[in-house]
Scaffold this motif. Structure first.
Motif, PDB file in Angstrom:
ATOM      1  N   THR A 122      -2.777  -0.167  -1.925  1.00 43.18           N
ATOM      2  CA  THR A 122      -2.325  -0.275  -0.532  1.00 43.18           C
ATOM      3  C   THR A 122      -2.472   0.976   0.334  1.00 43.18           C
ATOM      4  OG1 THR A 122      -0.049   0.155  -1.286  1.00 43.18           O
ATOM      5  CG2 THR A 122      -0.702  -2.155  -0.966  1.00 43.18           C
ATOM      6  N   TYR A 177      -4.854   2.926   1.081  1.00 44.80           N
ATOM      7  CA  TYR A 177      -6.106   3.034   1.831  1.00 44.80           C
ATOM      8  C   TYR A 177      -6.051   2.176   3.091  1.00 44.80           C
ATOM      9  CZ  TYR A 177      -7.028   5.031  -2.650  1.00 44.80           C
ATOM     10  OH  TYR A 177      -6.911   5.804  -3.774  1.00 44.80           O
ATOM     11  N   ALA A 178      -5.481   0.994   2.956  1.00 42.68           N
ATOM     12  CA  ALA A 178      -5.267   0.153   4.137  1.00 42.68           C
ATOM     13  C   ALA A 178      -4.200   0.761   5.033  1.00 42.68           C
ATOM     14  CB  ALA A 178      -4.862  -1.253   3.709  1.00 42.68           C
ATOM     15  N   MET A 179      -3.166   1.358   4.419  1.00 42.07           N
ATOM     16  CA  MET A 179      -2.085   1.955   5.200  1.00 42.07           C
ATOM     17  C   MET A 179      -2.614   3.038   6.137  1.00 42.07           C
ATOM     18  SD  MET A 179       1.390   4.003   3.977  1.00 42.07           S
ATOM     19  CE  MET A 179       0.515   5.287   3.087  1.00 42.07           C
ATOM     20  N   THR A 226      -5.678   3.662   7.130  1.00 46.59           N
ATOM     21  CA  THR A 226      -6.637   3.135   8.100  1.00 46.59           C
ATOM     22  C   THR A 226      -5.915   2.560   9.316  1.00 46.59           C
ATOM     23  OG1 THR A 226      -8.219   2.618   6.339  1.00 46.59           O
ATOM     24  CG2 THR A 226      -8.518   1.493   8.446  1.00 46.59           C
ATOM     25  N   LEU A 227      -4.818   1.843   9.069  1.00 53.03           N
ATOM     26  CA  LEU A 227      -4.041   1.249  10.156  1.00 53.03           C
ATOM     27  C   LEU A 227      -3.233   2.306  10.907  1.00 53.03           C
ATOM     28  CD1 LEU A 227      -2.892  -1.927   8.215  1.00 53.03           C
ATOM     29  CD2 LEU A 227      -4.292  -1.941  10.287  1.00 53.03           C
ATOM     30  N   GLY A 253       0.596  -0.767   8.720  1.00 51.45           N
ATOM     31  CA  GLY A 253       0.152   0.119   7.652  1.00 51.45           C
ATOM     32  C   GLY A 253       1.274   0.524   6.713  1.00 51.45           C
ATOM     33  N   LEU A 305       2.821  -2.464   4.880  1.00 52.04           N
ATOM     34  CA  LEU A 305       2.036  -2.947   3.740  1.00 52.04           C
ATOM     35  C   LEU A 305       2.371  -2.159   2.477  1.00 52.04           C
ATOM     36  CD1 LEU A 305      -0.257  -4.845   2.819  1.00 52.04           C
ATOM     37  CD2 LEU A 305      -1.871  -3.031   3.445  1.00 52.04           C
ATOM     38  N   TRP A 315      -7.574  10.972   3.099  1.00 49.39           N
ATOM     39  CA  TRP A 315      -7.986  10.494   1.788  1.00 49.39           C
ATOM     40  C   TRP A 315      -7.286  11.191   0.615  1.00 49.39           C
ATOM     41  CZ3 TRP A 315     -10.204  13.835  -1.617  1.00 49.39           C
ATOM     42  CH2 TRP A 315     -10.797  14.989  -1.097  1.00 49.39           C
ATOM     43  N   SER A 345      -1.758   6.556  -4.708  1.00 46.53           N
ATOM     44  CA  SER A 345      -2.301   5.740  -5.805  1.00 46.53           C
ATOM     45  C   SER A 345      -1.868   6.284  -7.165  1.00 46.53           C
ATOM     46  CB  SER A 345      -3.826   5.698  -5.732  1.00 46.53           C
ATOM     47  OG  SER A 345      -4.257   4.962  -4.619  1.00 46.53           O
TER      48      SER A 345
END
Length: 436
Positions: A322, A324-326, A328-329, A341, A344, A404, A411
């Motif tokens: 999650t 990476y989506a967080m 990005t948003l 984001g 999630l 990143w 993660s």
């Protein structure tokens, strides 16, 4: 007849008391974390501006985590040998009084070096109190459950106190951050700390009405009947089950470090590197906290139906993906992007957090359960929780605000819990068979 009725209602009372008590304790803890992200750097460490001031403020935040294992050891011993209820009353009093005192502290401008010294000292006491609170609240709720297979659901009420405390702390800071900046820095930031006095009175009134844990009473009767000497529970845990303790520590990482990543570090990251207004960030966290509050009992209910172990593995695995989506948003810089984001990420870790307490507590025998789960949770907090905002701040600074490395950090946090839950299954099942 009255006694029978009281016995029937004790599970509900114990669950409500666990919820309200942990809500107050976590409100106090989150108020400190929010203040550390927003103002403590300027008020208590003005001689080190910007990045280093924020880092110093988060350092005082980490001090509370380092003190929590001591609280887990002291109040775990008290809870395993004297009683769960006694331990919980003392921790609630400590937490409430210290939080009010933090709100009364002079700043560096008026007291010089004594201001940060006193802040750190009170933070230590706050950490000790929280260190003894969580394990007792989980056990009082779970051990009052009407049947053993319902413990996960009842123990989740203690976990429900965390998002509720966060909601209250966000509401209080949302209120005071509407003040002009000068007023907020002069006295507005103190109001959320002073409000703890009101909550303390309510919490004590509720907790005093709950009877002692039936599991603890049964264990005490067993020891008395056998004239069995009571070995120190901490020594028993460290000597008899160091591997179990290590697995329990790592299993809790996602529920602890993940929260302080999304609810403490992200405040500093979004306001410092993305230049998002702090009011917008607090609005996002408030919405997400309400979502987590609703997710907690639902997650415990679903886990009872599909299997607690399977549920924890699934939510930890999802949480690895999650961030990476967080980010990005969140990079969109809008309330919608922020909320989707962070929401999630919190959906996965919040569902995990709702269930992990009951899961870990079943891995320890009754005679050392308070100490075992308290030390596991608090050592996890000391090692991973308090250091996460600091590590995130360092990574963000070195990467120039790039997200990143931060996603990889999140993660890793989720992966540690995933592997540990898988490894914890066998010793937990052995203990449950012995207790049956």
């Amino acid at each position: 007849m009255a006694q029978a009725s009281d016995g029937v209602h004790q599970p509900v009372r114990a669950s409500i008391a666990a919820f309200v008590g942990t809500m107050i304790e976590w409100y106090d803890f989150y108020v400190y974390g929010t203040a550390a992200a927003l103002v403590f750097g300027r008020l208590f460490f003005p001689q080190v501006d910007g990045f280093y001031g924020t880092l110093a403020a988060f350092g005082t935040f980490a001090v509370g985590f380092l003190a929590r294992p001591l609280g887990g050891a002291v109040f775990g011993h008290l809870g395993d040998r004297v009683g769960r209820k006694t331990s919980l009353i003392i921790t609630l009093l400590m937490m409430g009084v210290v939080t009010v005192l933090i709100g009364c502290l002079p700043t560096y401008e008026t007291a010089g070096i004594w201001a940060p010294v006193l802040l750190v000292a009170l933070r230590l006491v706050q950490g000790i109190a929280v260190g003894g609170e969580w394990g007792g609240a989980v056990l009082m709720a779970g051990e009052h459950a009407p049947t053993r297979d319902r413990r996960t659901f009842f123990a989740s009420f203690a976990q429900l106190g965390s998002p509720a405390g966060l909601i209250l702390s966000m509401l209080m800071f949302k209120l005071v951050t509407t003040l002009p900046d000068a007023d907020f820095l002069a006295w507005g930031w103190r109001v959320p700390f002073w409000f703890s006095a009101v909550m303390l009175v309510v919490g004590l009134a509720i907790r005093l009405g709950v009877s002692e844990s039936p599991d603890f009473l049964a264990e005490r009767r067993r020891r008395l009947a056998q004239a069995q000497a009571a070995a120190p529970p901490l020594g028993e845990v460290l000597r008899g089950a160091p591997g179990l303790l290590a697995l329990a520590i790592c299993a809790n990482v996602l529920g602890i470090a993940g929260f302080y990543f999304t609810n403490t570090f992200m405040i500093a990251y979004t306001t410092t590197y993305l230049k998002i207004p702090r009011a917008l960030v607090l609005d996002c966290l408030l919405i997400v906290s309400v979502m987590q509050f609703l997710i907690t009992p639902l997650s415990a209910y679903i886990a009872e139906r599909v299997g607690v172990h399977r549920f924890l593995v699934a939510t930890a695995a999802v949480s690895v993906l999650t961030p990476y989506a967080m980010f990005t948003l969140v990079d969109q810089g809008t309330l919608t992007g922020l909320t989707l984001g962070v929401g999630l990420a919190v959906a996965g870790l919040g569902a995990f957090y709702a269930v992990i307490a009951g899961y870990v507590s079943d891995a320890f025998p009754t005679r050392t359960r308070y100490t075992g789960i308290s030390m596991a949770y608090q050592l996890s907090g000391a090692i991973f929780g308090g250091l996460t905002p600091i590590l995130g701040t360092i990574l963000a600074e070195r990467a120039g605000g790039a997200w990143w490395p931060l996603a990889l950090l999140f993660s890793a946090i989720a992966a540690i819990s995933l592997v540990s839950v898988l490894a914890l299954r066998a010793p937990r099942e052995r203990q449950m068979l012995r207790a049956a």
